[in-house]
Write a protein that holds these residues in place. Structure first.
Motif, PDB file in Angstrom:
ATOM      1  N   HIS A 112       0.840  -1.200   0.000  1.00 25.42           N
ATOM      2  CA  HIS A 112       0.000   0.000   0.000  1.00 25.42           C
ATOM      3  C   HIS A 112       0.875   1.250   0.000  1.00 25.42           C
ATOM      4  CE1 HIS A 112      -3.076  -2.846   0.987  1.00 25.42           C
ATOM      5  NE2 HIS A 112      -3.994  -1.924   1.234  1.00 25.42           N
ATOM      6  N   ARG A 113       0.413   2.253  -0.723  1.00 25.69           N
ATOM      7  CA  ARG A 113       1.098   3.543  -0.650  1.00 25.69           C
ATOM      8  C   ARG A 113       0.579   4.311   0.568  1.00 25.69           C
ATOM      9  NH1 ARG A 113       1.759   5.632  -6.856  1.00 25.69           N
ATOM     10  NH2 ARG A 113       2.846   3.773  -7.555  1.00 25.69           N
ATOM     11  N   PRO A 114       1.356   5.309   1.031  1.00 23.57           N
ATOM     12  CA  PRO A 114       0.926   6.053   2.215  1.00 23.57           C
ATOM     13  C   PRO A 114      -0.523   6.573   2.129  1.00 23.57           C
ATOM     14  CG  PRO A 114       3.172   6.601   1.702  1.00 23.57           C
ATOM     15  CD  PRO A 114       2.706   5.692   0.609  1.00 23.57           C
ATOM     16  N   SER A 115      -0.942   7.055   0.935  1.00 24.93           N
ATOM     17  CA  SER A 115      -2.305   7.601   0.812  1.00 24.93           C
ATOM     18  C   SER A 115      -3.366   6.518   0.983  1.00 24.93           C
ATOM     19  CB  SER A 115      -2.470   8.273  -0.549  1.00 24.93           C
ATOM     20  OG  SER A 115      -2.295   7.310  -1.576  1.00 24.93           O
ATOM     21  N   GLU A 116      -2.939   5.241   0.874  1.00 25.78           N
ATOM     22  CA  GLU A 116      -3.890   4.136   1.056  1.00 25.78           C
ATOM     23  C   GLU A 116      -3.839   3.567   2.470  1.00 25.78           C
ATOM     24  OE1 GLU A 116      -3.139   2.760  -3.595  1.00 25.78           O
ATOM     25  OE2 GLU A 116      -2.102   1.739  -1.962  1.00 25.78           O
ATOM     26  N   LEU A 117      -3.167   4.293   3.355  1.00 26.97           N
ATOM     27  CA  LEU A 117      -3.034   3.820   4.735  1.00 26.97           C
ATOM     28  C   LEU A 117      -3.681   4.816   5.693  1.00 26.97           C
ATOM     29  CD1 LEU A 117       0.747   2.811   4.604  1.00 26.97           C
ATOM     30  CD2 LEU A 117      -1.197   1.230   4.631  1.00 26.97           C
ATOM     31  N   SER A 118      -4.160   4.327   6.832  1.00 30.23           N
ATOM     32  CA  SER A 118      -4.713   5.229   7.850  1.00 30.23           C
ATOM     33  C   SER A 118      -3.571   5.965   8.540  1.00 30.23           C
ATOM     34  CB  SER A 118      -5.492   4.411   8.879  1.00 30.23           C
ATOM     35  OG  SER A 118      -4.590   3.700   9.702  1.00 30.23           O
ATOM     36  N   GLY A 119      -3.906   6.977   9.327  1.00 29.21           N
ATOM     37  CA  GLY A 119      -2.891   7.748  10.051  1.00 29.21           C
ATOM     38  C   GLY A 119      -2.037   6.851  10.945  1.00 29.21           C
ATOM     39  N   GLY A 120      -2.702   5.947  11.653  1.00 28.63           N
ATOM     40  CA  GLY A 120      -1.986   5.046  12.564  1.00 28.63           C
ATOM     41  C   GLY A 120      -1.078   4.089  11.811  1.00 28.63           C
ATOM     42  N   GLU A 121      -1.546   3.645  10.632  1.00 32.07           N
ATOM     43  CA  GLU A 121      -0.718   2.738   9.824  1.00 32.07           C
ATOM     44  C   GLU A 121       0.505   3.475   9.283  1.00 32.07           C
ATOM     45  OE1 GLU A 121      -4.202  -0.361   8.285  1.00 32.07           O
ATOM     46  OE2 GLU A 121      -3.793   1.444   7.127  1.00 32.07           O
ATOM     47  N   GLN A 122       0.301   4.702   8.827  1.00 31.00           N
ATOM     48  CA  GLN A 122       1.440   5.500   8.346  1.00 31.00           C
ATOM     49  C   GLN A 122       2.454   5.703   9.467  1.00 31.00           C
ATOM     50  OE1 GLN A 122       0.500   9.124   6.132  1.00 31.00           O
ATOM     51  NE2 GLN A 122      -1.511   8.295   5.681  1.00 31.00           N
ATOM     52  N   GLN A 123       1.932   5.919  10.674  1.00 31.21           N
ATOM     53  CA  GLN A 123       2.814   6.125  11.814  1.00 31.21           C
ATOM     54  C   GLN A 123       3.672   4.873  12.066  1.00 31.21           C
ATOM     55  OE1 GLN A 123       0.802   7.504  15.407  1.00 31.21           O
ATOM     56  NE2 GLN A 123       2.534   8.882  15.585  1.00 31.21           N
ATOM     57  N   ARG A 124       3.052   3.706  11.929  1.00 33.53           N
ATOM     58  CA  ARG A 124       3.793   2.465  12.149  1.00 33.53           C
ATOM     59  C   ARG A 124       4.836   2.235  11.051  1.00 33.53           C
ATOM     60  NH1 ARG A 124      -0.778  -1.687  12.942  1.00 33.53           N
ATOM     61  NH2 ARG A 124      -2.193   0.035  12.464  1.00 33.53           N
ATOM     62  N   VAL A 125       4.508   2.587   9.800  1.00 37.62           N
ATOM     63  CA  VAL A 125       5.501   2.477   8.720  1.00 37.62           C
ATOM     64  C   VAL A 125       6.687   3.395   9.032  1.00 37.62           C
ATOM     65  CG1 VAL A 125       5.982   2.852   6.259  1.00 37.62           C
ATOM     66  CG2 VAL A 125       3.766   1.915   6.962  1.00 37.62           C
ATOM     67  N   SER A 126       6.365   4.584   9.509  1.00 42.00           N
ATOM     68  CA  SER A 126       7.403   5.564   9.800  1.00 42.00           C
ATOM     69  C   SER A 126       8.310   5.071  10.945  1.00 42.00           C
ATOM     70  CB  SER A 126       6.710   6.897  10.084  1.00 42.00           C
ATOM     71  OG  SER A 126       7.379   7.647  11.010  1.00 42.00           O
ATOM     72  N   ILE A 127       7.730   4.336  11.892  1.00 38.74           N
ATOM     73  CA  ILE A 127       8.524   3.755  12.982  1.00 38.74           C
ATOM     74  C   ILE A 127       9.414   2.637  12.441  1.00 38.74           C
ATOM     75  CG2 ILE A 127       8.361   2.357  15.099  1.00 38.74           C
ATOM     76  CD1 ILE A 127       5.811   4.119  15.713  1.00 38.74           C
ATOM     77  N   ALA A 128       8.837   1.787  11.575  1.00 38.42           N
ATOM     78  CA  ALA A 128       9.626   0.700  10.977  1.00 38.42           C
ATOM     79  C   ALA A 128      10.803   1.274  10.195  1.00 38.42           C
ATOM     80  CB  ALA A 128       8.742  -0.153  10.062  1.00 38.42           C
ATOM     81  N   ARG A 129      10.546   2.342   9.441  1.00 39.18           N
ATOM     82  CA  ARG A 129      11.617   2.977   8.661  1.00 39.18           C
ATOM     83  C   ARG A 129      12.727   3.502   9.577  1.00 39.18           C
ATOM     84  NH1 ARG A 129      10.074   8.427   5.661  1.00 39.18           N
ATOM     85  NH2 ARG A 129       9.628   8.889   7.835  1.00 39.18           N
ATOM     86  N   ALA A 130      12.307   4.126  10.689  1.00 40.95           N
ATOM     87  CA  ALA A 130      13.307   4.730  11.582  1.00 40.95           C
ATOM     88  C   ALA A 130      14.174   3.683  12.276  1.00 40.95           C
ATOM     89  CB  ALA A 130      12.620   5.611  12.621  1.00 40.95           C
ATOM     90  N   VAL A 131      13.610   2.514  12.577  1.00 41.02           N
ATOM     91  CA  VAL A 131      14.398   1.521  13.310  1.00 41.02           C
ATOM     92  C   VAL A 131      15.073   0.497  12.389  1.00 41.02           C
ATOM     93  CG1 VAL A 131      12.966   1.770  15.377  1.00 41.02           C
ATOM     94  CG2 VAL A 131      12.519  -0.124  13.809  1.00 41.02           C
ATOM     95  N   ALA A 132      14.765   0.547  11.088  1.00 38.73           N
ATOM     96  CA  ALA A 132      15.239  -0.489  10.163  1.00 38.73           C
ATOM     97  C   ALA A 132      16.758  -0.621  10.152  1.00 38.73           C
ATOM     98  CB  ALA A 132      14.738  -0.213   8.752  1.00 38.73           C
TER      99      ALA A 132
END
Ligand code: ADP
Ligand code: MG
Length: 255
Positions: free
Chosen positions: A165-185
């Protein structure tokens, strides 16, 4: 080591001890020295940060607590070398960063620091999976390894069914979790997170707390801006800011 740094060390004696005993010669992994930030607004100057002094050692987690508008995001951006302070400096492992060239600051940011933005800043034209694997590939990991790690993290954060899914296809909370995964990757030594559980329900929030706890127990250093008392309680230090200065730096009560 600069004179300012040495002088500030003396003033830091009152800060709480980290969980592990530290040797006197140990240098803090992140040291914010006399940070000031002012914004011009017409004829007025808004004094947001007025001399922040904060030293963090490896394995410490700090919950940064302050009212809205107190300058928390500003301070985190400065700590993450995304902005320059008007006064003072950020030391990474004892190394002053203000004097460094932009490409050096970028290198430190890429290799040592993970940043979870308050407004997620995902790349809109890329999928959740690509958003998490790109920083790893920029750092030199092979695509297959980066993908394995990205999938693992996203699945852990409950996004196994949202990889493409692209960010626009994700809810706010889901985008937040992707952003956390990116930061800790990239398993950064310093993780800076700006209200990382702000948009999450308590179950996801609790998974993220466990992820963060694992990180600092493995010797990484975290600064988390949060309004969530449950998250703050799991940090090793709670730092409060008022009028642009640190007014309290304490070990959270276990009650
Ligand atoms: P917090 O994250 O604690 O809510 P911020 O660090 O975002 O606070 O902002 C602190 C203050 O600085 C706010 O009053 C905000 O309006 C002001 N501010 C932040 N960025 C800018 C800017 N680029 N220009 C002018 N004022 C700003
Ligand atoms: Mg903020």
């Amino acid at each position: 080591m600069s004179k300012a740094y040495t002088a500030a060390r003396v003033e830091m004696i009152e800060q709480p001890e980290p969980p592990q005993a530290r040797k006197e010669e140990d240098v803090p992994i992140l040291f914010l020295h006399d940070i000031e930030r002012h914004y011009r607004q017409g004829d007025e100057t808004l004094h947001v940060l007025n001399g922040i002094e904060l030293a963090l050692w490896s394995g410490q987690s700090v919950a940064l607590v302050a009212p809205s508008g107190a300058g928390k995001s500003t301070l985190l951006h400065i700590a993450g070398l995304l902005e320059h302070p008007d006064h003072g400096d950020v030391y990474i492992e004892g190394r002053a960063t203000a004097v460094l060239a932009d490409h050096e600051r970028t290198r430190i940011r890429r290799n040592e620091i993970g940043f979870v933005y308050q407004s997620h800043h995902l790349l809109p034209e890329f999928s959740a999976l690509e958003n998490v694997l790109l920083p790893q590939m920029i750092r030199g990991l092979k695509r297959t390894e980066a993908t394995t790690r990205a999938v693992e993290l996203l699945e852990y954060l409950g996004l196994g069914a949202r990889l493409n899914h692209r960010p626009s296809e994700l809810s706010g909370g889901e985008q937040q979790r992707v952003s956390i995964a990116r930061a800790v990757a990239n398993a950064p030594r310093i993780l800076l997170a700006d209200e990382p559980t702000g948009n999450l329900d308590s179950t996801s929030g609790s998974d993220i707390m466990s992820l963060f706890t694992d990180l600092w127990q493995s010797g990484r250093t975290l600064v988390i801006i949060t309004h969530d008392p449950a998250l703050a309680k799991r940090a090793s230090r709670v730092v409060e800011i008022r009028d642009g200065r640190i007014t309290s730096d304490h070990v959270p009560s276990s009650s």
